[in-house]
Each structure stands twice: as C-alpha cells, then as structure tokens.
Motif scaffolding. Structure first.
Motif, PDB file in Angstrom:
ATOM      1  N   ARG A 154      -8.760 -39.757  49.692  1.00 15.86           N
ATOM      2  CA  ARG A 154      -8.358 -40.817  48.754  1.00 15.86           C
ATOM      3  C   ARG A 154      -8.505 -40.355  47.304  1.00 15.86           C
ATOM      4  NH1 ARG A 154     -10.921 -46.084  51.983  1.00 15.86           N
ATOM      5  NH2 ARG A 154      -9.001 -46.518  53.142  1.00 15.86           N
ATOM      6  N   ASN A 155      -9.535 -39.596  47.038  1.00 16.34           N
ATOM      7  CA  ASN A 155      -9.697 -39.111  45.661  1.00 16.34           C
ATOM      8  C   ASN A 155      -8.546 -38.193  45.247  1.00 16.34           C
ATOM      9  OD1 ASN A 155     -11.965 -40.574  44.991  1.00 16.34           O
ATOM     10  ND2 ASN A 155     -13.398 -38.979  45.700  1.00 16.34           N
ATOM     11  N   PHE A 156      -8.088 -37.359  46.168  1.00 16.40           N
ATOM     12  CA  PHE A 156      -6.933 -36.520  45.827  1.00 16.40           C
ATOM     13  C   PHE A 156      -5.698 -37.379  45.566  1.00 16.40           C
ATOM     14  CE2 PHE A 156      -9.195 -32.778  47.696  1.00 16.40           C
ATOM     15  CZ  PHE A 156      -9.013 -31.924  46.632  1.00 16.40           C
ATOM     16  N   LEU A 157      -5.501 -38.427  46.374  1.00 13.24           N
ATOM     17  CA  LEU A 157      -4.352 -39.305  46.132  1.00 13.24           C
ATOM     18  C   LEU A 157      -4.438 -39.936  44.741  1.00 13.24           C
ATOM     19  CD1 LEU A 157      -3.705 -41.209  49.485  1.00 13.24           C
ATOM     20  CD2 LEU A 157      -2.511 -39.216  48.552  1.00 13.24           C
ATOM     21  N   LYS A 158      -5.651 -40.271  44.327  1.00 16.53           N
ATOM     22  CA  LYS A 158      -5.813 -40.848  42.986  1.00 16.53           C
ATOM     23  C   LYS A 158      -5.422 -39.833  41.908  1.00 16.53           C
ATOM     24  CE  LYS A 158      -9.378 -44.110  44.480  1.00 16.53           C
ATOM     25  NZ  LYS A 158     -10.821 -44.479  44.430  1.00 16.53           N
ATOM     26  N   LEU A 159      -5.738 -38.565  42.152  1.00 19.10           N
ATOM     27  CA  LEU A 159      -5.317 -37.532  41.185  1.00 19.10           C
ATOM     28  C   LEU A 159      -3.792 -37.385  41.175  1.00 19.10           C
ATOM     29  CD1 LEU A 159      -8.033 -34.741  41.717  1.00 19.10           C
ATOM     30  CD2 LEU A 159      -8.027 -36.614  40.059  1.00 19.10           C
ATOM     31  N   VAL A 160      -3.180 -37.468  42.346  1.00 19.29           N
ATOM     32  CA  VAL A 160      -1.708 -37.423  42.413  1.00 19.29           C
ATOM     33  C   VAL A 160      -1.134 -38.520  41.524  1.00 19.29           C
ATOM     34  CG1 VAL A 160       0.306 -37.850  43.893  1.00 19.29           C
ATOM     35  CG2 VAL A 160      -1.584 -36.423  44.737  1.00 19.29           C
ATOM     36  N   GLN A 161      -1.711 -39.724  41.657  1.00 17.40           N
ATOM     37  CA  GLN A 161      -1.201 -40.858  40.904  1.00 17.40           C
ATOM     38  C   GLN A 161      -1.496 -40.696  39.408  1.00 17.40           C
ATOM     39  OE1 GLN A 161       0.698 -43.182  41.831  1.00 17.40           O
ATOM     40  NE2 GLN A 161       0.621 -44.554  40.067  1.00 17.40           N
ATOM     41  N   TYR A 162      -2.679 -40.183  39.091  1.00 19.57           N
ATOM     42  CA  TYR A 162      -3.129 -40.130  37.699  1.00 19.57           C
ATOM     43  C   TYR A 162      -2.298 -39.147  36.868  1.00 19.57           C
ATOM     44  CZ  TYR A 162      -6.153 -39.652  33.643  1.00 19.57           C
ATOM     45  OH  TYR A 162      -6.633 -39.625  32.366  1.00 19.57           O
ATOM     46  N   PHE A 163      -2.011 -37.994  37.428  1.00 15.82           N
ATOM     47  CA  PHE A 163      -1.396 -36.935  36.617  1.00 15.82           C
ATOM     48  C   PHE A 163       0.132 -37.035  36.629  1.00 15.82           C
ATOM     49  CE2 PHE A 163      -5.614 -34.966  37.189  1.00 15.82           C
ATOM     50  CZ  PHE A 163      -5.901 -34.721  35.851  1.00 15.82           C
TER      51      PHE A 163
END
Lengths: 519, 519
Positions: A154-163
């Motif tokens: 989930r944290n990686f998905l948040k990075l996908v969304q953030y950047f």
C-alpha cells in the motif's frame, strides 16, 4: 516535448515554492507538474532497415519452421481456424498469417484511468513511466530487505499516486505475500483502484483473476460494460515462457483481455545465453518471434484489440548465469526492439532496470543506461520505471524516489526549449556586457525561480557545507523523501456509490473463495 | 562502430582471461582492447535547422553589436588587420569576418601521440575520451580529500596509460600544487610525456609555458620542427572569461599554438544564470559567440590550423549559485552545441561532468546523463572523461575507475552488432526448441566467453552471495581496482636518446627559472 495537463498541476513547482516560505514543515518535494511526455526527435536507428528486415524474416522462419507451444487447447483451436498448423501443442505459423493478423493492431490508443486527467496515451512519440512491478521482496534503509507484504504494497501505491512523474501502476509494486493467494488479487486490485486514480495492470494468472481485474477496473471508473469495451481501462503483461512457449494462464489472459478490448502487452523474457541465443541478434530474433505470435493471437481473438510490443531482452553473466540489466547489450536490445515495434507500427514497451544489490552508483548507472535505451529507442510504456532493484527481486523505497528524480530529468531533457527573442538573450547579454555577471540582470530576475530543473535528490552544496551536514549521500536523501511523500499522500476522492460497489464486489468474490491457487 | 587497432590490444579480454587460471594474483581487470570508437548513427537533433540558424544569427549580432574584449594588443592588431573594429580592448566583428574565417578550420584532423597506435582522430563520428583535468584536489577512500600533489598526479597519469578506454590526457589530472608554479609545467609535462604514450594537453598560461609544452611534445615524439607543424601533437583548451572576454594568457596560447599548427579548443565557460543568460538558449548564444570569435582568431593567426568547438554550458543552482552538472539543461546544451559544431563542420568537444560530493548514486547518474548528452550530441573530444568529482574541484581515484567502466559501456553500446547468419541464431533456436535452455547449445559453447561486456565495477552476485561478501558497493570495488591498476602499470618504452633530450630540455629550462608566475 511535453504538454501541460490543464487541471493536473496540483503539486507543480509553484505550490512547492510557496510552501518553502515561513513554515517549519519540511520543504516541499520538488515535483514537475503532472504532464504528458513526448520525444521531440525521432528515435535512434541502431541497425539498418535491411537488418530490421533480416530479423523480421528470421523470426518468421522460427514461427514457420520450428513453431511455438501453445498450452491451452482453446487457443490452439482458434489458431487452427485462423490457418495455423497444429501438431500436439506445437503451433506453426505460415508467414502470411502473422503478417496479415498484426496489421489490425492499433498504432496508438488510450489507456483510461478513473481520473480522466490520468488517461495515458500510448504510441507515437508519447512516453509514460510506471512503477516497479512484481518483486517478491521490499526494502528500505531501516527495515532492510523483507518479504513483500500488504503494508509495503500500500505504501508503494501511495508513492505511485503522490509522484506526478509516475503515470500508472505496472503491477503489484511488491507482492503482498501475507495475503492468501486465492484472494490476494481482490485485495490488491481494490487497493490499486482506491489508493490511486491512475491506470493499472491486472495479472494474467488464470481466467478468474483477470476477469476480476477487468471488473474492478470497470467499477472503479463507474462505466458500463459497453463503455469499457470502447475504452481500454486495464492492461496486462503476457510473458512468454521463453523459448517458444505460451502457458495456459497467459493464454487465458490474452483471451479474456482481448475479447473485452483491453490492452495486452506481449513481452518475451529472453535473456541472451539462458532462455535465448547467446547473441543479441539471436535473442532479438527469438523475442520478435514470440512477440509476433502472441500479438497475432490477440488479433485472432479480437481484430483491432489494443496491444503492445514488449521488449525485455538482456544478457546473463556467463560466469554465474545471473541476469544482468542496464548493460550495453540491454541498451542495444532496447533500441532494436523499438525499431521492430515501429516496423510493425505497434506501441512499444520497455523498462527501467538494474541488477544492483544496493541503491549505490551501480543502481544509478544501470538505471540511467536503461532510461537512455528506453528514451532513444522509442519506448512508449516504460515498465518498472521506479523502485526496481536486484534484477526485480526487490522493490526499494529509496530507489523509487531516486528513479522519480531520474525520470523527471528525462522529462525535462525532452521538454521544449524556449527559443523566444527574450530567451535568446541578446538584450541580457547587452545589459551585462564583457566581464560582468548575470545574477542581477533583468532577464535573470524575471526568470530565475523556474529557470532550471530542481532535483529531488542531487546535493549541490559545496564540500564544506556538505561535510558539515554529515556527508549525506543520495540514499539517505531518498529515504527522507519517501517518508515525506507518504506523510503528504492524500487519497484521491472516489464517489461513495462506486466505493460501495467495489467493496461489495470484492467481498462477494472473497466469499466465493476468490480464485483457484493451483496455477 | 569501432575498429580494432591492430597491434594495440595488449590488455584485451583474451590476455585477461588467460590470467584468471591457476594464479593466486587478483583477477585481471576486464578491459576492452584499445580501439577507436565511432557512433554508428547520426547524432540527435534537439532543435530544428531554423532554430540553429537563429542561434547562429543572434551570436553574430552579439559579436557585431556588443563585441568582445581581447586583452592582448598583439591580438587586437591582428584582428584589426583582418577587418575587425577596435575600440580600446573591445573588438567588434563584422558578420562576414566570422563566417569567412571559420571556413578554413579542418573538419577532422589527427592528434599525434608518441606511440602511433595512440594517435587520436577527431571529427565526424569519432569519439575519444580523456582523463579529468585541472582539479586542485584529489581524493580516494583512505586518504580522503587533499590538496593536489605530485604523487597523486603521477598516479593518475599511470591510470591514463593503463586503461585502454582513455585516449588522451586532458590536462593535469590533478594540479601538483607541491611543485613551484615557475617550474610546475616542466615537471608535469615531462611526466605526461614519459609516463604515458598517449596525446596530451598543454595549458595556455602565458607564452613560455605553452612554448615549453610544444617543445616537450616535439621531443617526446622525436620529430623535427617541420614535422611537428605538419602533425598536430599537442592541444590546448582556451577558456574564454565569460561573458565576452579573452585574457592575455589564453590569447598567447592561441597565437603560439595556431601559428605552429597545433590544436586549439575554444571553450566558453558559460554557466547559465552566472556568466551567461539564465536561459539555455541565451547561454548557448553566448557560448556560440565566444567560441566563434576565438575560432575565427585561430584562423587569422594561421589559416587551416586545427581547432575544436568547445561546449561547456551548464546551469547554476539559483538558490546558492553553485554550478550544477549532468542536469537536463546540461544535456540540452550538449546536444545543441553539437548541432552548432556540425553546422560549422568543426570537431566538437564536450565533457563527462558531475557535481556530486561523493562517488555515490548522484555521481553515477550525473555522469551517465553527461555521457548520454556527449554521445547523442555528437561529441568528438570528451574531456574530463574519467575521475571528475565535485564539479571539477576533486580528482577521485575511485571515480576514475567508475568512469572507465561507464565509458567502456558506451563503447560497447556503439560497437557493431554481429548480424551474421550464425548470430541470428535460427540453428540455435532449432537445436534448443520450445521449453529448453541455451546454456549447453552449440552456439553458446562457441561464443560464451566473449559474448557480453564484462564490467569492471558491476556486482551481479545474488543477494546471499553479495551479503556474505560484506555487501560491497561500487565505491569499494573501484578502490580495489585503481590500486590493482597502479600495481600492474608498466611505463611505456621510450628511446634512451629521446629521454635524455627531454631531461636536458627540462633541466635547462628549470635552470633558466622556468616561467613567470605573475599570471
């Protein structure tokens, strides 16, 4: 060349700069605004048109004389009907069958996201960079290397969304191994649909999983089955079992996806010296034969279905058999793969790879060599854009941030140059004159804030300042940035009714037992 | 494309492999054989022909309307005679004067070494990579960062000689500050001539120094003054004092070198936002104006003298004023500089730069981005190829080795692809068939030893093996390699009479007091 996406520049340089003043919060992460990326020059031609033709012809001989094993009977029946010669599992393709069938693949198409600002156009000079996909392990500085799990996922998905530089989710950024395989895809796909509003990938691991992925993509967009068939909203990577095999789950994936007009990227996994000939030319012949067979099959399933030519040829270390990435051979294969995809007029997929064990100089140079090959080779869909380490065995949080910086630099390199009268600077040069400096020139004052790319990672302090700060390296900076990004992440809005429909679907499918685990 | 140099492959892969067997010595450093490097594809055009013309026209307006300060009267007199308009130190150039004069610059020429195998051809698609030049400090892991000294200076020269990928010495790889400035050039140049047999650079720091450099290059080659004038055997970098000034020592350098038909590379030091406009286009206009003025002057001194168009435009960090390198702006400038040089049909110089404080991921990615710009931009003479760190303030032994590996990877990427029938691999694919592997295929057995590039630094062991070895990173590997290279270095043979003549000359000039130190 890049075009700004009108409403998308939420975390552009401007907002970043505003935050710098006054507040005690950490300085905003310098991001480019969300925007499309386009190469302003034609890709490089590493081999001649005759040599491209020679690879093409040899590939067709492979498919005609040797053939390829298709392990699913339903696929073989379709192929037989289309004119292929079947012997057991072996399928031999008359040359014209391949050449005729691939003609109906669209040269460009749009991969739709639930947020229309995040639609990804593929083909031509467009480039889109995705996350890392599929490592079984994740890593960061504090936690070290560990088995993939849902929290990291989930944290990686948040990075996908953030950047903003990351245009899509390439697959599970790390495998959430703590979720039972029967229901893993349901939880993981729901997270992709909820935690990001960018396009995503579904794994071709049997009929149920890919059908569930298509349904989740449809529900997340709040569209009808008919609209979904008009608007590709999911993509899948079909890896051949090189050499020359396509297994049942992958063939099921092609049938399910192509029949619903969703995007299939056929990517042979042809490591020269292991699953492919020890020469770059031979490995590409094999890559091309396998890709053409899979791509032709997508069109036999449904004429005009969107498809992507995938290149993943690299070499192995002949001393140990270990895969190598970002090598000169990898770059050559990247560029020749692009020449072939353009020969067929099909969008091209390549990757940002490395074989390094740590986020060190090796990781950086192998990745930039990969991006060099992808960019100059005409890549459209760039898989594993951010976070890939150890030849794909590890998804690294620090590497994710480093890669975002590298991708942003490529995007800036490709952005159009201001060639206006003012930019040409005759007035500024006249104002300053011989022996002066430009720090106070009118042109400088008007432009300095947004004149140059502001890097995420690069430390340009002089040695004294840098030493006084404890000699931080790129790894430590990336570690701090990924945590800041997670802290600043905001879940994208989703219509309540859609969210409920999604939850209902996932819970129902979980109650039904998910998908078989005997694949 | 690369051509082997017949007798030059002294430390090729073959000898390296033989050494691996049986001995307890460290494994030989995997080197490519000494060979020429040629780009097999045309360089990238980042801007249109019209835009190149627009930069050209604006540069000519700078020279015609604003002009440039030439601080040496002798130079101004020559320029006046050639048709320039002189007011005090200011020189204004009619457009035709520039356009006419630069026409006589040769489009390609050979820079001669004392060992004919090491001659460097410059121009067209040829690429040659040199050492780092001119940092005031050196560094390695154990000794840390320190003021440049003769011991380190000599060790860097040994690395220049040892590594086949390095074609020439770009200048002092580190400044030997412990040598008195009056005689430093004599000792340093003698070391260049004795410890290496590759071409080298002389600094334009006043008449005496550059004259001594020419004489040392002549003696080392054992040739007459007449032959020297036919065969350029030394090159010098002339940096303008941007904006728009050329100082006395540099102008003296042009006069001494061009009048003897030695090679002059005019390189404006145009950092956008500091010594040049804050826009890439404006900084390049200034670069181009200054380069054209210097290049035209070389031809006024001697029509047909070999010269090189130097590009060094980058940007500064507008927050601190610190120079930045390997940035997207740097890459753009690299490529557009090449378009201009080709527009004038003059060999092109660019560099392998970075701004990193340590040999970390930043150093690696900034360097590969620089090499990307240099390679795709059409660079012929690549300065600072190996060892440059901290924006040129430090020569790093570990970075030297890392850069050699990066350069070798670029050379391999550019090397021609084997497209023979056997390489295309139809027979190998037939032999292995669907579902097999290629480790034991006849083609693999015949080719595996030399199939792929063998990297110097990259660690491709799997995580368990790598971890068991103590998780070594690229920096530690590079440290071990540079020491091994120094241990294996062999001084190239030099005719005894030549060596004596060289020593006699240096000792005489030292007795005479060397050169003035009031520059």
């Amino acid at each position: 060349m890049t075009e700004p996406i009108a409403a998308g520049a939420r975390r552009g340089r401007e907002s970043g700069r505003r935050r710098e003043g006054g507040s005690s919060r950490p300085r905003a992460i310098p991001q480019l605004p969300r925007r499309r990326t386009e190469r302003p020059f034609p890709p490089v031609e590493l081999i001649s048109a005759d040599e491209v033709e020679s690879i093409h012809r040899t590939s067709l001989r492979v498919l005609e004389e040797i053939g390829m094993d298709f392990m699913l009977e339903e696929a073989r029946l379709l192929l037989k009907e289309a004119g292929a010669e079947i012997q057991g599992e072996r399928v031999r393709f008359p040359r014209q069958l391949i050449e005729e069938r691939i003609k109906s693949i669209p040269s460009r198409f749009t991969l739709h996201a639930r947020n229309p600002e995040n639609h990804v156009e593929l083909g031509g000079n467009r480039m889109a960079f995705g996350s890392v996909a599929s490592p079984p392990n994740s890593a960061d500085m504090e936690g070290g290397r560990r088995t993939g799990n849902q929290v990291d996922y989930r944290n990686f998905l948040k990075l996908v969304q953030y950047f903003n530089a990351i245009a899509f989710t390439s697959g599970y950024p790390v495998e959430p191994v703590d979720l039972h395989p029967a229901i893993r895809h349901l939880e993981a796909l729901r997270d992709m649909a909820v935690l990001t509003d960018k396009p995503f990938h579904g794994y071709s691991l049997g009929k149920e999983r890919i059908a569930d992925a298509i349904e989740i993509a449809r529900i997340a967009r709040g569209i009808s089955h008919e609209t979904l068939e008009r608007e590709p909203s999911l993509f899948t990577i079909v890896n051949t079992n090189s050499p020359l095999k396509l297994d049942t789950p992958m063939l099921r994936g092609i049938i399910e996806m192509a029949s619903r007009n969703q995007a299939v990227c056929v990517t042979p996994f042809t490591l020269a010296g292991a699953m492919a000939p020890v020469t770059v030319a031979g490995a590409i012949v094999e890559q091309n034969a396998e890709a053409l067979a899979g791509l032709a099959f997508t069109q036999i399933v449904r004429k005009g279905a969107p498809a992507i030519y995938g290149g993943f040829t690299s070499n192995v270390d002949m001393k140990s058999g270990a895969p190598a990435f970002g090598t000169p051979e990898y770059m050559k294969a990247c560029i020749i793969g692009g020449q072939l995809a353009r020969h067929y007029n099909i969008p091209y997929r390549t990757s940002n790879t490395c074989a390094a064990n740590a986020v060190d100089a090796q990781a950086a140079y192998e990745s930039v060599f990969s991006l060099w090959g992808a960019t100059m080779g005409g890549g459209n869909l760039i898989m594993h854009g951010a976070g890939w380490l150890e030849g794909g065995l590890v998804a690294s949080f620090e590497k994710f941030v480093l890669d975002v910086d590298l991708i942003q630099m490529v995007m800036e390199f490709l952005s159009p140059l201001d060639m206006s009268e003012d930019a040409l600077g005759l007035d500024a040069i006249r104002e300053v004159g011989p022996g002066g400096h430009f720090f106070g020139a009118a042109q400088t004052l008007a432009r300095y804030e947004h004149a140059f790319y502001a890097p995420i990672i690069s430390d340009w302090r002089n040695n004294q300042q840098w030493f006084a700060a404890g000699s931080p390296d790129a790894l430590h900076k990336a570690n701090a940035v990924y945590k800041q990004a997670l802290a600043e992440y905001a879940e994208p809005a989703m219509d309540r009714a859609i969210h409920e429909e999604l939850d209902d679907f996932v819970e129902r499918r979980k109650r039904e037992g998910g998908a078989p685990t005997d694949f």
